[in-house]
Design a protein around this motif. Structure first.
Motif, short mmCIF file in Angstrom:
data_model
loop_
_atom_site.label_atom_id
_atom_site.label_comp_id
_atom_site.label_asym_id
_atom_site.label_seq_id
_atom_site.Cartn_x
_atom_site.Cartn_y
_atom_site.Cartn_z
N SER A 24 -2.65 106.68 5.60
CA SER A 24 -1.73 105.97 4.73
C SER A 24 -0.76 106.90 3.99
CB SER A 24 -2.52 105.16 3.70
OG SER A 24 -3.33 106.03 2.91
N ARG A 25 -0.81 108.18 4.29
CA ARG A 25 0.05 109.13 3.59
C ARG A 25 1.53 108.88 3.87
NH1 ARG A 25 0.04 115.66 4.77
NH2 ARG A 25 1.74 116.22 3.33
N LEU A 26 1.85 108.49 5.09
CA LEU A 26 3.23 108.23 5.48
C LEU A 26 3.24 107.08 6.48
CD1 LEU A 26 6.27 109.13 5.47
CD2 LEU A 26 5.70 110.61 7.41
N GLU A 27 3.99 106.04 6.19
CA GLU A 27 4.08 104.90 7.11
C GLU A 27 5.08 105.22 8.22
OE1 GLU A 27 5.20 100.12 7.17
OE2 GLU A 27 5.50 101.32 5.34
N LEU A 28 4.65 105.07 9.46
CA LEU A 28 5.51 105.30 10.61
C LEU A 28 5.76 103.96 11.30
CD1 LEU A 28 3.95 108.51 12.22
CD2 LEU A 28 5.84 108.36 10.60
N VAL A 29 7.01 103.54 11.33
CA VAL A 29 7.38 102.29 11.98
C VAL A 29 7.96 102.63 13.35
CG1 VAL A 29 8.82 100.23 11.84
CG2 VAL A 29 7.85 101.22 9.76
N TRP A 30 7.37 102.08 14.39
CA TRP A 30 7.79 102.36 15.76
C TRP A 30 7.62 101.09 16.58
CZ3 TRP A 30 9.59 105.78 19.47
CH2 TRP A 30 9.18 105.56 20.79
N VAL A 31 8.66 100.69 17.26
CA VAL A 31 8.59 99.53 18.15
C VAL A 31 8.98 99.99 19.54
CG1 VAL A 31 9.45 97.22 18.64
CG2 VAL A 31 9.18 97.97 16.27
N VAL A 32 8.11 99.74 20.50
CA VAL A 32 8.39 100.13 21.88
C VAL A 32 9.62 99.37 22.37
CG1 VAL A 32 7.51 100.18 24.24
CG2 VAL A 32 5.97 100.59 22.32
N PRO A 33 10.63 100.03 22.93
CA PRO A 33 11.79 99.31 23.46
C PRO A 33 11.36 98.26 24.48
CG PRO A 33 12.20 101.67 23.42
CD PRO A 33 10.75 101.49 23.10
N ASP A 34 11.97 97.08 24.41
CA ASP A 34 11.51 95.98 25.25
C ASP A 34 11.68 96.25 26.74
OD1 ASP A 34 14.27 95.74 25.26
OD2 ASP A 34 14.29 93.83 24.21
N HIS A 35 12.64 97.09 27.10
CA HIS A 35 12.82 97.35 28.53
C HIS A 35 11.70 98.21 29.10
CE1 HIS A 35 14.86 101.01 26.84
NE2 HIS A 35 14.25 101.59 27.86
N LEU A 36 10.92 98.85 28.20
CA LEU A 36 9.87 99.73 28.68
C LEU A 36 8.64 98.96 29.11
CD1 LEU A 36 9.14 102.73 29.07
CD2 LEU A 36 8.14 102.70 26.79
N ASP A 37 8.29 97.91 28.36
CA ASP A 37 7.06 97.18 28.69
C ASP A 37 7.32 95.80 29.29
OD1 ASP A 37 7.89 95.75 26.51
OD2 ASP A 37 6.19 96.28 25.22
N GLY A 38 8.60 95.43 29.47
CA GLY A 38 8.90 94.15 30.12
C GLY A 38 8.61 92.94 29.26
N THR A 39 8.44 93.15 27.95
CA THR A 39 8.15 92.05 27.02
C THR A 39 9.24 92.00 25.96
OG1 THR A 39 5.77 92.38 27.34
CG2 THR A 39 6.46 91.07 25.45
N PRO A 40 10.05 90.96 25.95
CA PRO A 40 11.14 90.91 24.97
C PRO A 40 10.62 90.75 23.55
CG PRO A 40 10.97 88.82 26.12
CD PRO A 40 10.03 89.77 26.81
N LYS A 41 11.37 91.31 22.61
CA LYS A 41 11.00 91.20 21.21
C LYS A 41 11.69 89.98 20.59
CE LYS A 41 8.74 95.07 21.42
NZ LYS A 41 8.94 95.33 22.85
N PRO A 42 11.07 89.34 19.61
CA PRO A 42 11.73 88.22 18.95
C PRO A 42 12.98 88.70 18.20
CG PRO A 42 9.75 88.85 17.77
CD PRO A 42 9.75 89.62 19.04
#
Length: 370
Positions: A216-234
């Protein structure tokens, strides 16, 4: 009854001291003389608060270029809205931040382009790393919640470890590792910016390792690009579902890139109340919910999660915003995205945005000579 939004992106200006080739702002930028006035922005905040908006990002361009930023922040606070300043850090002095805090500003998100000063300045198009470092010190001294935002692309994604170390050194509470969104200038420069699959997978592994190490020392926000996993993001939690964007000229959009969809007509706050735009405009109604979804989305078990994916990406790749997002592996247009991903050159130069320069904008992937 349509539930009200809770978030607002206030794009106060398109003017910016930087010239980042990954910028997702539109190619045709709003000129300062067409921007909303101080009173009009204050009215936006008043109307937004009355609707139920509780959080607003004061963004741009560079919002610090607005000399009336303090009264706008004050208007948001008086409307009951928590505000975050999204800034390059250029012009963020101790006094400027103190004035904003006194006006009710809640937190700051500072952008950085690269952990190396020279590389940062090259990507930004001007010397700016020292300004960012100084801004980070000002934010920490003010004891405000402090987020660092880094748009990841081919030119900096391999420095992810050093980015996290920089965030720790500067005292950030949160790091948003924002994979580039290919709209506006970023779309123009896609061939130069798109990371390889190997780069993305390596970066994802680094993020997981840092999360395990830091807790919890540092929050890391990361979202896998949708083209990488074939699942679109809302898209923004759903089109017209939780958030709205007000552009510098008062155009009201369901998401920051929606103006790129030329088949829709977007209303302006100068002519219609924010509540009426949200509830009754044809543009907001066009892709709200799931009843409009085409096949194969309408029968998909994920339709209440991704709403068919990104409308702007669908329009950019197919010319039809109502198509299934080609990022989805089930989309009949998925092959379009695969061809785009396969058409990335290693030496493509990056066009700069020249937000404050008069005259025409660059229209090809060619770096300016001056």
């Amino acid at each position: 009854m349509i539930p009200p939004p809770w978030a607002l992106l206030a794009e106060l200006t398109h003017a910016c001291p930087l010239q980042c080739g990954y910028c997702s702002n539109p190619l045709q930028l709003v000129r300062p003389n067409a921007e909303l006035t101080t009173d009009q922005w204050c009215e936006v905040m008043s109307q937004a608060g009355a609707m139920g908006v509780v959080q607003a990002h004061l963004s741009g361009g560079e919002p610090l270029l607005r000399p009336d930023l303090v009264p706008i922040a004050q208007a948001a606070w008086e409307a009951g809205i928590y505000t975050q300043l999204v800034t390059s850090g250029i012009g963020l002095t101790e006094q400027r931040l103190a004035d904003l805090v006194a006006a009710g500003l809640g937190c700051v998100q500072l952008s950085v382009q690269h952990p190396d000063a020279n590389a940062n300045d090259a990507i930004a198009g001007r010397r700016s790393f020292a300004d960012k470092q100084a801004a980070a010190a000002v934010i920490r001294a003010a004891a405000l919640p402090f987020g660092l935002n880094v748009v990841l692309h081919r030119g900096n994604i391999d420095t992810l470890d050093r980015i996290v170390e920089l965030a720790l050194d500067w005292g950030a509470d949160r790091v948003e590792l924002a994979n580039a969104q290919f709209y506006g200038w970023a779309q123009l420069n896609r061939r130069a910016l798109l990371p390889t699959t190997a780069q993305l997978r390596r970066a994802a592994a680094q993020v997981h390792a840092w999360r395990d190490r830091l807790g919890s020392r540092l929050e890391l926000v990361w979202v896998v690009p949708d083209h990488l996993d074939g699942t679109p993001k809302p898209c923004m939690g759903g089109w017209g579902a939780v958030s709205m964007t007000v552009a510098p000229d008062g155009t009201v959009l369901p998401c920051p890139a929606a103006a790129s969809i030329s088949t829709l007509k977007f209303e302006n706050i100068r002519n219609l109340a924010l509540k009426d735009i949200w509830s009754h405009s044809s543009a907001f109604a066009a892709y709200r919910g799931t009843d409009w979804l085409p096949s194969p989305c309408r029968d998909c078990s994920r339709k209440e999660e991704d709403f068919g994916g990104c409308r702007c990406q669908a329009f950019a790749l197919t010319g039809d915003a109502a198509r299934t997002d080609p990022a989805c592996s089930l989309s009949p247009d998925h092959g379009l995205l695969r061809r785009v991903l396969g058409d990335t050159g290693d030496e493509a130069p990056v066009a700069r945005s020249y937000r404050n320069a008069p005259g025409p904008r660059p229209t090809t992937e060619r770096a300016p000579t001056s």
